[in-house]
Motif scaffolding. Structure first.
Motif, PDB file in Angstrom:
ATOM      1  N   ASN A   1       0.923  -0.887  -0.144  1.00 49.80           N
ATOM      2  CA  ASN A   1      -0.220  -0.299  -0.209  1.00 49.80           C
ATOM      3  C   ASN A   1       0.317   1.219   0.120  1.00 49.80           C
ATOM      4  O   ASN A   1       0.512   2.551  -0.165  1.00 49.80           O
ATOM      5  CB  ASN A   1      -1.084  -0.239   0.968  1.00 49.80           C
TER       6      ASN A   1
ATOM      7  N   ARG B   1       3.640   1.282  -1.554  1.00 48.52           N
ATOM      8  CA  ARG B   1       3.831   1.755  -3.863  1.00 48.52           C
ATOM      9  C   ARG B   1       5.030   2.821  -3.131  1.00 48.52           C
ATOM     10  O   ARG B   1       5.388   3.952  -4.889  1.00 48.52           O
ATOM     11  CB  ARG B   1       2.513   3.094  -3.784  1.00 48.52           C
TER      12      ARG B   1
ATOM     13  N   SER C   1       1.925   6.848  -1.630  1.00 51.01           N
ATOM     14  CA  SER C   1       0.889   6.020  -0.396  1.00 51.01           C
ATOM     15  C   SER C   1      -0.274   6.081  -0.468  1.00 51.01           C
ATOM     16  O   SER C   1      -1.261   6.702  -0.775  1.00 51.01           O
ATOM     17  CB  SER C   1       1.222   5.951   1.211  1.00 51.01           C
ATOM     18  N   GLU C   2      -1.292   4.549  -0.978  1.00 54.94           N
ATOM     19  CA  GLU C   2      -2.930   4.129  -1.316  1.00 54.94           C
ATOM     20  C   GLU C   2      -3.545   4.557  -0.216  1.00 54.94           C
ATOM     21  O   GLU C   2      -4.492   4.442  -0.166  1.00 54.94           O
ATOM     22  CB  GLU C   2      -2.907   3.622  -1.956  1.00 54.94           C
ATOM     23  N   HIS C   3      -3.134   4.137   0.966  1.00 56.98           N
ATOM     24  CA  HIS C   3      -3.559   4.155   2.049  1.00 56.98           C
ATOM     25  C   HIS C   3      -2.424   4.299   3.680  1.00 56.98           C
ATOM     26  O   HIS C   3      -1.359   3.930   4.047  1.00 56.98           O
ATOM     27  CB  HIS C   3      -3.796   2.353   2.571  1.00 56.98           C
TER      28      HIS C   3
ATOM     29  N   TYR D   1       0.055  12.244  -3.019  1.00 60.61           N
ATOM     30  CA  TYR D   1      -1.163  11.666  -3.075  1.00 60.61           C
ATOM     31  C   TYR D   1      -1.494  12.043  -2.530  1.00 60.61           C
ATOM     32  O   TYR D   1      -1.575  11.174  -1.137  1.00 60.61           O
ATOM     33  CB  TYR D   1      -1.106  10.243  -3.529  1.00 60.61           C
TER      34      TYR D   1
ATOM     35  N   GLY E   1      -4.375  10.802  -0.708  1.00 66.31           N
ATOM     36  CA  GLY E   1      -5.543   9.746  -0.343  1.00 66.31           C
ATOM     37  C   GLY E   1      -5.918   9.612   0.564  1.00 66.31           C
ATOM     38  O   GLY E   1      -4.921   9.670   1.695  1.00 66.31           O
ATOM     39  N   THR E   2      -6.928   8.595   0.914  1.00 66.61           N
ATOM     40  CA  THR E   2      -7.095   8.285   3.009  1.00 66.61           C
ATOM     41  C   THR E   2      -7.187   9.727   3.322  1.00 66.61           C
ATOM     42  O   THR E   2      -7.766  10.101   3.114  1.00 66.61           O
ATOM     43  CB  THR E   2      -6.520   7.385   3.091  1.00 66.61           C
TER      44      THR E   2
ATOM     45  N   LEU F   1      -2.408   8.952  -9.691  1.00 66.94           N
ATOM     46  CA  LEU F   1      -1.267   8.630  -9.081  1.00 66.94           C
ATOM     47  C   LEU F   1      -0.461   8.154 -10.378  1.00 66.94           C
ATOM     48  O   LEU F   1       0.771   7.379 -10.478  1.00 66.94           O
ATOM     49  CB  LEU F   1      -1.167   6.771  -8.805  1.00 66.94           C
TER      50      LEU F   1
END
Length: 332
Positions: A157, A159, A233-235, A255, A257-258, A274
């Protein structure tokens, strides 16, 4: 602080095992604060203690991030078990506390009644001090024209693959020498070796520096020497390294996100794609426009003060006044 019986031998003197907690003489006016970030079956035994309980949630990564990652699939199962455990816990705690609004929303989804948000503590005094590893700083600056840093364990997650692609994109687009400095624990050899293979394909393996078990001083020095902290990072449930970078004076490109965008607030540079070419372009922009860089660093420093220890402590004191009488301790 409490932990599983199996790890008590390696814990510090202030740590109690779950079995020790069970043997304590609790009263119904006592208060137990339980920090939660991963599955622990021994915690189930604490639910019946005759004591008021508050759960502090630091997020659990959804299991799907680890599916199809070979030997790391077990971690996905454990993450899913953790999130299921949170749902079982919901009715046993008087209150839930998330360290970000994102985490507080998850507590609400798990079934916790009226959870609240109180940020994490981070070592603002250390990261705002001028102490550095001077030799490491000079080595980093001498090795490359441009330096990128990211801090976080090597798991899907986060990345890291896209950070490697960002480094390759930057070198391809702008033709400058550049290094990517990665601090964090390796959780799976197979996954890590796959990242190294990606770096070979991108022609940047020799430009990547790995820092396992790095000291706080080394991490702080990486922030100070870097041209930017970049996160794909996506999360994330909070992302403390963002605040650490803010405090040291390292521009953050992330990024959003979250919970990352929430933690950054109005500071730094956020993007909603991304595509590695986006942070690569921003990185070069910061290099060319010193006024923009200075403005970003100043805004980040202002944002970091929202999370300084004094501010977080005040929020905790205000919250705990609803559960215990803390006035005597404050005035003693």
């Amino acid at each position: 602080m409490a932990c599983a019986d199996s790890t008590i031998a390696t814990s510090d003197y202030a740590t109690l095992s779950t079995s020790m907690l069970k043997r304590m003489a609790w009263s119904d006016t006592d208060l137990l604060l339980l920090h939660y970030s991963f599955f622990n079956e021994e915690l189930e035994a604490l639910l019946d203690l005759p004591v008021r309980k508050i759960l502090i949630y630091h997020n659990v990564t959804p299991g799907h991030f680890f599916r199809g990652q070979g030997s790391m699939s077990w971690l996905g199962d454990m993450c899913d078990h953790s999130r299921a455990q949170m749902r079982r816990f919901a009715g046993s705690f008087e209150k839930g506390v998330g360290d970000s609004d994102y985490n507080t929303a998850e507590l609400r989804e798990f079934g916790f009644r009226d959870p609240v948000t109180i940020p994490v503590f981070f070592n603002d005094a250390f990261f705002s001090s001028r102490e550095l590893d001077n030799q490491l700083y000079l080595d980093i600056k001498a090795a490359s024209e441009v330096n990128i840093v990211f801090v976080g364990r090597f798991v899907p997650n986060k990345r890291h693959d896209l950070l490697i692609d960002t480094l390759a994109a930057y070198k391809r687009l702008f033709g400058r020498s550049a290094s990517l400095h990665l601090g964090g624990k390796i959780w799976g050899d197979e996954y890590f070796h796959g990242l190294l293979g990606r770096a070979v394909q991108g022609g940047v393996l020799s430009d990547i520096k790995i820092y396992q078990n790095a000291s706080g001083l080394a991490i702080k020095t990486l922030f100070a020497a870097a041209d930017a902290y970049i996160s794909m990072s996506e999360h994330e449930g909070f992302m403390v390294p963002v605040l650490e970078a803010f405090t040291v004076g390292c521009p953050v490109l992330a990024y959003a996100g979250t919970a990352v965008g929430e933690t950054m607030g109005p500071a730094g540079i956020k993007f909603d794609t991304l595509d590695p070419s986006i942070p690569a372009g921003y990185l070069e922009l910061l290099r060319r426009d010193k006024t923009l860089r200075n403005n970003i660093v100043r805004e980040q420093a202002d944002r970091a003060t929202d999370f300084y220890s004094e501010a977080t402590a005040r929020r905790w004191l205000s919250f705990l006044e609803g559960f215990v009488d803390i006035s005597a301790g404050l005035h003693s």
